[in-house]
Design an enzyme around this catalytic site. Structure first.
Site, PDB file in Angstrom:
ATOM      1  N   HIS A  14     -45.827  22.729   1.345  1.00 40.95           N
ATOM      2  CA  HIS A  14     -47.225  22.922   1.759  1.00 40.95           C
ATOM      3  C   HIS A  14     -47.929  23.723   0.664  1.00 40.95           C
ATOM      4  CE1 HIS A  14     -50.159  24.095   5.263  1.00 40.95           C
ATOM      5  NE2 HIS A  14     -50.786  24.087   4.093  1.00 40.95           N
ATOM      6  N   HIS A  16     -51.460  23.301  -1.830  1.00 42.89           N
ATOM      7  CA  HIS A  16     -52.654  22.568  -2.268  1.00 42.89           C
ATOM      8  C   HIS A  16     -52.808  22.802  -3.763  1.00 42.89           C
ATOM      9  CE1 HIS A  16     -54.062  21.954   1.931  1.00 42.89           C
ATOM     10  NE2 HIS A  16     -53.385  23.070   2.133  1.00 42.89           N
ATOM     11  N   HIS A 194     -52.535  19.086   8.901  1.00 46.07           N
ATOM     12  CA  HIS A 194     -52.741  20.483   9.263  1.00 46.07           C
ATOM     13  C   HIS A 194     -53.157  20.499  10.741  1.00 46.07           C
ATOM     14  CE1 HIS A 194     -52.789  21.216   5.002  1.00 46.07           C
ATOM     15  NE2 HIS A 194     -53.187  22.476   5.108  1.00 46.07           N
ATOM     16  N   GLU A 197     -53.429  25.702  13.003  1.00 46.96           N
ATOM     17  CA  GLU A 197     -53.605  26.858  12.108  1.00 46.96           C
ATOM     18  C   GLU A 197     -54.632  27.760  12.798  1.00 46.96           C
ATOM     19  OE1 GLU A 197     -55.486  25.868   8.371  1.00 46.96           O
ATOM     20  OE2 GLU A 197     -55.002  27.796   7.435  1.00 46.96           O
ATOM     21  N   ASP A 275     -49.262  27.590   0.407  1.00 45.75           N
ATOM     22  CA  ASP A 275     -50.584  27.069   0.775  1.00 45.75           C
ATOM     23  C   ASP A 275     -51.535  27.057  -0.431  1.00 45.75           C
ATOM     24  OD1 ASP A 275     -52.370  25.909   2.534  1.00 45.75           O
ATOM     25  OD2 ASP A 275     -52.729  27.696   3.740  1.00 45.75           O
TER      26      ASP A 275
END
Ligand code: ADE
Ligand code: ZN
Length: 338
Positions: A14, A16, A194, A197, A275
């Site tokens: 995970h 980005h 996702h 969250e 992340d």
């Protein structure tokens, strides 16, 4: 313990790519491309990274991503991440990229993909790190826009293993993208999303039932719904948890209050990820250090997290097995020298 955390073989699932843009590189690319930034200096950029929720972060994250224009920019960004990953003994990574953030500014899909892909190949030969790419649709944009992006991606299926869903969660439930994900799966893409969250457990249910995801990204709010926990457990659906992100975006008040240990103790397949490391203060190692200290994790917990990172990956079964054996060998040799 730090050497243990650093050297244990691990995967990141995970991440980005646009969230790995450190201010130093942001400024150097901005200068090269003649773009002005909303920050005066590298230091003031870092000082601005104080977030109250997901949206307050996304506003700054999209502003930073604006500097990326050429294949070289995407290549340099990706290469910088792999250099860090190699130092933390990441052996495999599955990277999200957000093409719409770039195509909506007039950058070609191919410019983004080619720059990233060149760095992936290089990382395999230079560092021995394997990787896969996951294309994320921006959920604050329309399903039609996502479908148009998917049509592009279908041409490059050999380079993209899965599609995902990111950006502003609340108000943009997975159900909005059911048709897009149906078409993605029909074309052989795996799916992730996702969910949970900031959004409610209902969004996790929708990701499972409607988008048929193989993993849930974040998913920390699942503990609010006992039936959902049972479902995640029964079907061994991994959760890609991002502890430092959750603190920075105020999902939990402090690392001591994070529910990672409860998720582990419920037998869920949780993994630790960074992340958007350039914005949240750390890569996988720093995330592991934070949870190990803050939640008093045992060495057995850490080994479980490292094993989960491979089990939950999209690697073929034989590669997963080889990495799991590598972890066992590492643990045995580490114990010997202690
Ligand atoms: N895009 C980048 N980071 C994200 C996150 N944590 N949640 C949703 N979208 C994102
Ligand atoms: Zn994310």
């Amino acid at each position: 313990m730090n050497a243990f955390l650093r050297d244990i073989p691990k995967a990141e699932l995970h991440l980005h790519l646009e969230g790995t843009l450190e201010p130093e590189l942001m400024f150097s690319i901005a200068q090269r491309n003649g773009i002005s930034l909303p920050f005066e200096s590298i230091e003031s950029a870092r000082n601005a990274y104080q977030f109250t929720d997901l949206q307050s972060f996304l506003d700054i994250y999209y502003a930073g991503a604006n500097v990326l224009q050429t294949e070289r920019d995407f290549y340099e960004l990706t290469r910088a991440y792999f250099q860090k990953a190699a130092r933390q003994n990441l052996r495999h990574v599955e990277i999200f990229f957000d093409p719409q953030t770039h195509t909506d500014r007039g950058i070609e899909f191919e410019t983004v993909l080619n720059g990233i892909y060149y760095a992936l190949k290089e990382a395999k030969s230079e560092f021995g790190i394997s990787s896969k790419l996951i294309l994320c649709f921006l959920r604050h944009l329309s399903a039609d826009a996502a479908m148009a992006t998917l049509e592009k991606a279908i041409f490059y299926q050999d380079k993209i293993v899965a599609v995902g869903l990111d950006s502003s969660e609340i108000g943009h439930p997975p159900a909005k993208f059911k048709t897009v994900f149906d078409r993605a799966r029909q074309n052989g893409f795996l799916t992730v999303a996702h969910a949970g969250e900031e959004g409610p457990p209902e969004y996790i249910w929708q990701a499972l039932e409607l988008l048929k995801v193989s993993r849930i990204d974040h998913g920390v709010r699942c503990l609010e719904d006992e039936k959902l926990v049972e479902r995640l457990h029964r079907d061994r659906i991994p959760l890609t948890v991002c502890p430092l992100s959750n603190i920075k975006l105020c999902v939990f008040d402090s690392i001591e209050k994070h529910n990672l240990k409860q998720l582990l103790d419920r037998g869920l397949c949780v993994t630790i990820n960074s992340d958007d490391p350039a914005y949240f203060g750390g890569y996988v190692l720093e995330n592991l250090e934070a949870v190990q200290t803050g939640l008093n994790l045992s060495r057995q917990d850490i080994v479980q997290l490292a094993k989960n990172s491979f089990t939950a990956s999209f690697l073929p079964e034989d590669s997963k097995q080889a990495y799991l054996e590598e972890i066992d060998d590492f643990v045995a040799s580490f114990s010997e020298v202690e």
